[in-house]
Design a protein around this motif. Structure first.
Motif, PDB file in Angstrom:
ATOM      1  N   PRO A   1       9.960 -30.759  26.353  1.00  0.00           N
ATOM      2  CA  PRO A   1      11.115 -29.869  26.218  1.00  0.00           C
ATOM      3  C   PRO A   1      11.216 -28.835  27.335  1.00  0.00           C
ATOM      4  N   ASP A   2      10.067 -28.335  27.806  1.00  0.00           N
ATOM      5  CA  ASP A   2      10.096 -27.354  28.885  1.00  0.00           C
ATOM      6  C   ASP A   2      10.587 -27.964  30.189  1.00  0.00           C
ATOM      7  N   ALA A   3      10.143 -29.206  30.487  1.00  0.00           N
ATOM      8  CA  ALA A   3      10.582 -29.873  31.715  1.00  0.00           C
ATOM      9  C   ALA A   3      12.056 -30.262  31.633  1.00  0.00           C
ATOM     10  N   LEU A   4      12.509 -30.642  30.439  1.00  0.00           N
ATOM     11  CA  LEU A   4      13.928 -30.961  30.277  1.00  0.00           C
ATOM     12  C   LEU A   4      14.777 -29.717  30.503  1.00  0.00           C
ATOM     13  N   GLN A   5      14.299 -28.586  30.034  1.00  0.00           N
ATOM     14  CA  GLN A   5      14.987 -27.321  30.306  1.00  0.00           C
ATOM     15  C   GLN A   5      15.016 -27.040  31.798  1.00  0.00           C
ATOM     16  N   ALA A   6      13.896 -27.268  32.487  1.00  0.00           N
ATOM     17  CA  ALA A   6      13.852 -27.036  33.931  1.00  0.00           C
ATOM     18  C   ALA A   6      14.832 -27.930  34.663  1.00  0.00           C
ATOM     19  N   ALA A   7      14.994 -29.182  34.206  1.00  0.00           N
ATOM     20  CA  ALA A   7      15.949 -30.094  34.833  1.00  0.00           C
ATOM     21  C   ALA A   7      17.377 -29.586  34.644  1.00  0.00           C
ATOM     22  N   ALA A   8      17.686 -29.086  33.455  1.00  0.00           N
ATOM     23  CA  ALA A   8      19.023 -28.539  33.205  1.00  0.00           C
ATOM     24  C   ALA A   8      19.257 -27.294  34.054  1.00  0.00           C
ATOM     25  N   GLU A   9      18.240 -26.455  34.187  1.00  0.00           N
ATOM     26  CA  GLU A   9      18.370 -25.239  34.998  1.00  0.00           C
ATOM     27  C   GLU A   9      18.581 -25.589  36.469  1.00  0.00           C
ATOM     28  N   ALA A  10      17.879 -26.611  36.951  1.00  0.00           N
ATOM     29  CA  ALA A  10      18.056 -27.024  38.347  1.00  0.00           C
ATOM     30  C   ALA A  10      19.464 -27.548  38.585  1.00  0.00           C
ATOM     31  N   LEU A  11      19.984 -28.313  37.629  1.00  0.00           N
ATOM     32  CA  LEU A  11      21.345 -28.827  37.757  1.00  0.00           C
ATOM     33  C   LEU A  11      22.351 -27.680  37.740  1.00  0.00           C
TER      34      LEU A  11
ATOM     35  N   SER B   1      25.774 -21.737  34.391  1.00  0.00           N
ATOM     36  CA  SER B   1      24.777 -20.924  33.705  1.00  0.00           C
ATOM     37  C   SER B   1      23.946 -21.830  32.799  1.00  0.00           C
ATOM     38  N   CYS B   2      22.700 -21.438  32.568  1.00  0.00           N
ATOM     39  CA  CYS B   2      21.834 -22.221  31.692  1.00  0.00           C
ATOM     40  C   CYS B   2      20.915 -21.277  30.940  1.00  0.00           C
ATOM     41  N   THR B   3      20.912 -21.386  29.619  1.00  0.00           N
ATOM     42  CA  THR B   3      20.067 -20.556  28.781  1.00  0.00           C
ATOM     43  C   THR B   3      19.367 -21.443  27.754  1.00  0.00           C
ATOM     44  N   ALA B   4      18.381 -20.886  27.052  1.00  0.00           N
ATOM     45  CA  ALA B   4      17.681 -21.648  26.022  1.00  0.00           C
ATOM     46  C   ALA B   4      17.203 -20.717  24.920  1.00  0.00           C
ATOM     47  N   VAL B   5      17.249 -21.213  23.697  1.00  0.00           N
ATOM     48  CA  VAL B   5      16.638 -20.553  22.543  1.00  0.00           C
ATOM     49  C   VAL B   5      15.372 -21.333  22.232  1.00  0.00           C
ATOM     50  N   VAL B   6      14.214 -20.661  22.245  1.00  0.00           N
ATOM     51  CA  VAL B   6      12.923 -21.359  22.258  1.00  0.00           C
ATOM     52  C   VAL B   6      12.058 -20.942  21.073  1.00  0.00           C
ATOM     53  N   GLY B   7      11.324 -21.911  20.515  1.00  0.00           N
ATOM     54  CA  GLY B   7      10.307 -21.643  19.506  1.00  0.00           C
ATOM     55  C   GLY B   7      10.860 -21.006  18.247  1.00  0.00           C
TER      56      GLY B   7
ATOM     57  N   LEU C   1      32.549 -33.459  41.013  1.00  0.00           N
ATOM     58  CA  LEU C   1      33.918 -33.884  41.318  1.00  0.00           C
ATOM     59  C   LEU C   1      34.956 -32.811  40.982  1.00  0.00           C
ATOM     60  N   GLY C   2      34.505 -31.719  40.396  1.00  0.00           N
ATOM     61  CA  GLY C   2      35.397 -30.587  40.153  1.00  0.00           C
ATOM     62  C   GLY C   2      36.464 -30.831  39.111  1.00  0.00           C
ATOM     63  N   LEU C   3      36.144 -31.547  38.033  1.00  0.00           N
ATOM     64  CA  LEU C   3      37.139 -31.743  36.980  1.00  0.00           C
ATOM     65  C   LEU C   3      37.527 -30.392  36.373  1.00  0.00           C
ATOM     66  N   ARG C   4      38.786 -30.259  36.058  1.00  0.00           N
ATOM     67  CA  ARG C   4      39.291 -28.987  35.534  1.00  0.00           C
ATOM     68  C   ARG C   4      39.045 -28.934  34.022  1.00  0.00           C
ATOM     69  N   VAL C   5      37.817 -28.629  33.657  1.00  0.00           N
ATOM     70  CA  VAL C   5      37.431 -28.506  32.257  1.00  0.00           C
ATOM     71  C   VAL C   5      36.512 -27.302  32.098  1.00  0.00           C
ATOM     72  N   GLN C   6      36.441 -26.818  30.870  1.00  0.00           N
ATOM     73  CA  GLN C   6      35.423 -25.845  30.497  1.00  0.00           C
ATOM     74  C   GLN C   6      34.285 -26.631  29.854  1.00  0.00           C
ATOM     75  N   LEU C   7      33.252 -26.846  30.633  1.00  0.00           N
ATOM     76  CA  LEU C   7      32.169 -27.733  30.228  1.00  0.00           C
ATOM     77  C   LEU C   7      31.057 -26.954  29.544  1.00  0.00           C
ATOM     78  N   ARG C   8      30.600 -27.502  28.434  1.00  0.00           N
ATOM     79  CA  ARG C   8      29.444 -26.960  27.720  1.00  0.00           C
ATOM     80  C   ARG C   8      28.516 -28.128  27.395  1.00  0.00           C
ATOM     81  N   VAL C   9      27.257 -27.975  27.716  1.00  0.00           N
ATOM     82  CA  VAL C   9      26.256 -29.004  27.420  1.00  0.00           C
ATOM     83  C   VAL C   9      25.211 -28.395  26.501  1.00  0.00           C
ATOM     84  N   LEU C  10      24.957 -29.052  25.369  1.00  0.00           N
ATOM     85  CA  LEU C  10      23.954 -28.600  24.411  1.00  0.00           C
ATOM     86  C   LEU C  10      22.898 -29.686  24.246  1.00  0.00           C
TER      87      LEU C  10
END
Length: 459
Positions: free
Chosen positions: A164-174, A181-187, A268-277
């Motif tokens: 889970p920590d490495a997956l968070q790091a991958a999301a933060e790098a992206l 922005s990238c945040t996490a609620v942990v533990g 590609l700059g799609l005109r959306v408000q993107l949220r990834v959970l």
């Protein structure tokens, strides 16, 4: 090699794409020496055949690659990639024979022959470069290739290095790459912020469970992607046999695929408000693991009876989907390596999806064919709702009977979403090497979704 096209000004040799039925027509315009060479080498134009045409000094001056018959191509993907793997290193440009309507797909397959998972051992991918064929959007295809490589790298990485920590790091790098922005609620903060089922599934692991959130874009429709991030699944106290754990490093394939799709959208700059959970957990065995017979209360307030701790993916997704729905997005899409029942239904090559939105389903089905990213619609079959209602809780996470497992899982998830919703139950694993698809993790659904989103969201 980078998954990019050769420069347009590269000193590229010509490549002729030859259908079996078109070989005679092509040779009619060639010098006798070339015709003799083609016949002497028994080149017929079958898929995968490659023939280098030598010049006066013996060095190649061109190449022929077989494109087979229409009925044979219909049974394959990335036909041109079968030739790319056999060509010598250097740059090539398509001189003739490649149909314009499939040029983008074939070019993508060619680029993906350059992929290799070399984190732990050096690999030797194909090295033949391709100049972007005429009419192909170079930027778009390179973007698709980069996203596919991200998905494959994430899924291929073993759980020791992809928790889970490495997956968070991958999301933060992206996020950092594209100004998101990238945040996490942990533990235990998951309990404070009311994500009880994510916490319950992941609390027995050494690496803390978490909910990862990425946001990008300030205008356009609200699109929320939810990806299952179970970084390893032992099955919990309903522990899997050893054979059942062999591929469980890929149980975070849903998270990998939504991150790949997010990369495409942002690049590609799609005109959306993107949220990834991404609910990221390990389903581990310890004294504090959740148990069969437990009744969990979800973020939405629905209670869930646990009849199998190996049906954990729908639990963590449920809390994330409930959060997604609170914002009333225009579309919610979840992706998960959720059920073996889906593999029984459609096999490993198709990505089954569920939706009540007829327009979105049609848009996706039509887009998938052109994206070489096959999907298949499955039903939210309402009469099966009774199967997920155990009587002592609102929902059952693993109804008995052994039938309709993918459908009942999808129905379970739908209980947590009121917005327009689409769910994918994917495999995300290539079982053997194939042109453009090396054995291991791979993307299922993101390219089809990218192509369909303009219609789904009226972009």
């Amino acid at each position: 090699m980078p998954l990019e096209f050769a420069p347009a000004n590269a000193d590229a040799l010509p490549l002729h794409v030859i259908e079996q039925a078109g070989l005679d027509g092509w040779t009619e315009s060639q010098p006798k020496s070339v015709v003799t060479w083609v016949r002497a080498n028994n080149f017929t134009g079958s898929i995968g055949q490659v023939l280098l045409i030598p010049g006066a000094d013996g060095a190649p001056v061109a190449a022929l690659v077989g494109y087979g018959k229409p009925e044979t191509r219909a049974r394959k993907r990335f036909v041109l990639a079968a030739a790319a793997e056999k060509l010598p290193e250097g740059a090539w440009h398509v001189a003739s024979g490649l149909p314009r309507d499939v040029a983008e797909t074939e070019a993508l397959g060619w680029l993906m022959t350059g992929y290799a998972f070399d984190r732990y051992k050096s690999q030797t991918p194909a090295k033949a470069g391709l100049v972007a064929p005429e009419g192909v959007d170079r930027t778009r295809v390179e973007t698709l290739a980069a996203a596919e490589a991200l998905i494959r790298d994430l899924v291929n990485t073993p759980a020791q290095d992809m928790g889970p920590d490495a997956l968070q790091a991958a999301a933060e790098a992206l996020a950092a790459e594209f100004g998101a922005s990238c945040t996490a609620v942990v533990g235990d903060d998951l309990l404070t912020h009311n994500f009880p089922m994510i916490h319950a599934v992941g609390r027995a692991a050494v690496r803390a469970p978490r909910l990862i959130e990425l946001r990008w874009g300030e205008a356009g429709p609200k699109l929320t992607l939810v990806g299952k991030g179970v970084c390893f699944d032992t099955g919990g106290l309903d522990i899997k046999p050893a054979s059942g754990m062999l591929l469980m490093k890929k149980d975070m394939g849903g998270a990998a695929n939504v991150l790949g799709l997010a990369r495409m959208i942002m690049a590609l700059g799609l005109r959306v408000q993107l949220r990834v959970l991404i609910p990221a957990v390990e389903n581990a065995v310890a004294g504090n693991a959740f148990r069969p017979g437990d009744i969990l209360t979800s973020r939405k307030g629905l209670t869930v009876e646990i009849n199998n701790t190996d049906a954990e993916g729908r639990l963590v997704l449920a809390d994330a989907l409930a959060l997604a729905d609170e914002e009333a997005p225009d579309m919610v899409i979840s992706m998960a390596t959720l059920t073996g029942a889906a593999r029984v239904a459609v096999g490993p090559d198709l990505a089954p999806f569920y939706t009540d939105d007829e327009g979105a389903a049609q848009a996706l089905a039509e887009a998938a064919a052109g994206a070489a990213d096959p999907v298949w619609r499955m039903p939210f079959h309402a009469p099966y709702e009774d199967l997920i209602e155990p009587g002592i809780a609102d929902l059952d996470n693993a109804p008995g009977g052994g039938m309709a497992g993918s459908i009942t899982a999808a129905l379970f998830l739908r209980r947590f979403v009121a917005a327009r919703y689409m769910h994918f139950d994917i495999f995300s694993w290539q079982q053997a090497n194939a042109p453009g698809r090396s054995k291991g993790g791979f993307g299922q659904g993101p390219r089809a979704l990218l192509a369909a989103l303009p219609r789904i969201l009226n972009l």
